[in-house]
Design a protein around this motif. Structure first.
Motif, mmCIF file in Angstrom:
data_model
loop_
_atom_site.group_PDB
_atom_site.id
_atom_site.type_symbol
_atom_site.label_atom_id
_atom_site.label_comp_id
_atom_site.label_asym_id
_atom_site.label_seq_id
_atom_site.Cartn_x
_atom_site.Cartn_y
_atom_site.Cartn_z
ATOM 1 N N ARG A 1 0.821 -1.221 0.000
ATOM 2 C CA ARG A 1 0.000 0.000 0.000
ATOM 3 C C ARG A 1 0.849 1.263 0.000
ATOM 4 O O ARG A 1 0.335 2.356 -0.172
ATOM 5 C CB ARG A 1 -0.935 0.022 1.211
ATOM 6 C CG ARG A 1 -2.092 -0.953 1.140
ATOM 7 C CD ARG A 1 -3.324 -0.370 1.839
ATOM 8 N NE ARG A 1 -3.886 0.754 1.108
ATOM 9 C CZ ARG A 1 -4.824 1.560 1.604
ATOM 10 N NH1 ARG A 1 -5.285 1.374 2.819
ATOM 11 N NH2 ARG A 1 -5.303 2.566 0.897
ATOM 12 N N LEU B 1 -0.918 6.403 -0.993
ATOM 13 C CA LEU B 1 -1.518 5.086 -0.754
ATOM 14 C C LEU B 1 -1.873 4.446 -2.092
ATOM 15 O O LEU B 1 -2.649 5.009 -2.866
ATOM 16 C CB LEU B 1 -2.770 5.217 0.117
ATOM 17 C CG LEU B 1 -2.557 5.917 1.461
ATOM 18 C CD1 LEU B 1 -3.893 6.129 2.152
ATOM 19 C CD2 LEU B 1 -1.618 5.107 2.348
ATOM 20 N N ASN C 1 -6.827 5.807 7.058
ATOM 21 C CA ASN C 1 -6.660 5.968 5.619
ATOM 22 C C ASN C 1 -8.021 6.105 4.945
ATOM 23 O O ASN C 1 -8.989 5.467 5.361
ATOM 24 C CB ASN C 1 -5.917 4.769 5.032
ATOM 25 C CG ASN C 1 -4.453 4.752 5.421
ATOM 26 O OD1 ASN C 1 -3.828 5.795 5.592
ATOM 27 N ND2 ASN C 1 -3.891 3.570 5.539
#
Length: 348
Positions: free
Chosen positions: A153, A175, A202
């Motif tokens: 990621r 990301l 996130n």
């Protein structure tokens, strides 16, 4: 390494850490970029002084040293090809004694001083991808902190900033997602690169594209300031946010209340012991659009424009003043150890 080079490094360490009569100090509090060059000025916008004079190169992202005597910054080596190569440079607060710190012909960017002035964290793509590194100013050793673990990621890490006690770093992380534009989030890690974790959850799949930029740690070590941009159906929304460590976040809504969603930011920092913030913004409906510096005061919720020039004026940084320890008074300079290490290198 020859004796002359060792001597240069020794006296460079002295100039960073020994606050004596020869130390260069200026009264200016704000350092910032104007088009391609670095300037300084007073808090109210007076006393503007140009420090660099570029023709083929371009300077960006200046940062005061903790004692206010030096400025680290990024220099694009070819202003017409700013995506190809940038290096870290250093100069005195009055623009003298320019020194190049990196020689890689890749992107080195976003310098941030360690609280005692002996190291600089920065972003470099020398490993093949943008990642956070640390440069030791005495030994010239460079240590990579992010991008070492197998994390599918992690799309790269940039814009580091030290905590006031030097034990942690905050930074931006891209990301990776399967398709579309990559979101960005603010992360925190230990000074050795361990325990990398998001400051906020996130962004989840299906949410509006969210990018969080340019985190800056507060002087009390309890908060992190950053910009957040979201792409919504009716356009782009930008906000400045203060996140308290381990607690909730505060959106600075007064800017949007006054200007609507009609602005784009370019760098923000704390000032006056966290009582205010300094940032640059561009009004999108202004013709021609350009960046200027603004100040926001928390107690009064007041927004004041500092510069009114037709040039682009952005990436401000503010300094408390010349100190013999870190600006927060928490991290004493280990001068004896650094001096001894430099002398040992000189004798080899």
């Amino acid at each position: 390494m020859n004796t002359q080079e060792n001597t240069r490094r020794f006296f460079f360490a002295c100039s960073l850490l020994l606050f004596a009569g020869a130390t260069v100090c200026v009264d200016a509090k704000i350092v910032f970029r104007v088009d391609s060059d670095i300037y300084v000025m007073n808090d109210d916008g007076t006393g503007r002084r140009r420090l660099t004079h570029n023709i083929t190169t371009k300077d960006n992202y200046p940062r005061w040293s903790p004692d206010g005597t030096k400025i680290a910054f990024t220099r694009y080596m070819d202003k017409d090809k700013i995506q190809t190569s940038s290096e870290l440079f250093l100069m005195n607060a009055d623009g003298t004694e320019l020194q190049r710190l990196t020689h890689n012909n890749v992107t080195d960017h976003y310098p941030s001083w360690f609280p005692d002035g002996t190291k600089i964290a920065f972003m470099s793509e020398r490993s093949g991808r943008d990642e956070v590194h640390v440069l030791d100013l005495v030994s010239d050793a460079v240590t990579q902190l992010t991008g070492l673990a197998d994390d599918n990621r992690n799309g790269g890490s940039v814009a580091p900033d030290w905590s006031p006690d030097g034990t942690q770093l905050t930074f931006e992380r891209f990301l990776r997602i399967r398709a579309g534009l990559s979101p960005k989030n603010i992360y925190v890690m230990s000074a050795d690169g361990q325990h990398q974790r998001p400051l906020l959850p996130n962004p989840a799949a299906g949410e509006p594209l969210t990018l969080r930029f340019f985190p800056r740690w507060s002087a009390d070590g309890q908060r992190i300031l950053f910009a957040e941009v979201q792409w919504l159906q009716d356009g782009q929304l930008e906000k400045l946010i203060v996140q308290r460590i381990g607690r909730g976040k505060q959106e600075i809504t007064d800017i949007n209340d006054r200007l609507g969603n009609n602005w784009v930011g370019s760098g923000a920092c704390w000032m006056e012991k966290d009582r205010a913030i300094l940032f640059s913004l561009m009004l999108k409906d202004k013709a021609p659009p350009n960046y200027n510096l603004y100040r926001y005061t928390f107690a009064t919720r007041g927004l004041r424009r500092i510069t009114r020039e037709p040039s682009d004026e952005d990436w401000p940084d503010w300094v408390e003043g010349a100190l013999s320890v870190s600006p927060q008074g928490k991290l004493p300079t280990q001068w004896g150890e650094i001096k001894h290490a430099a002398q040992m290198k000189q004798s080899r």
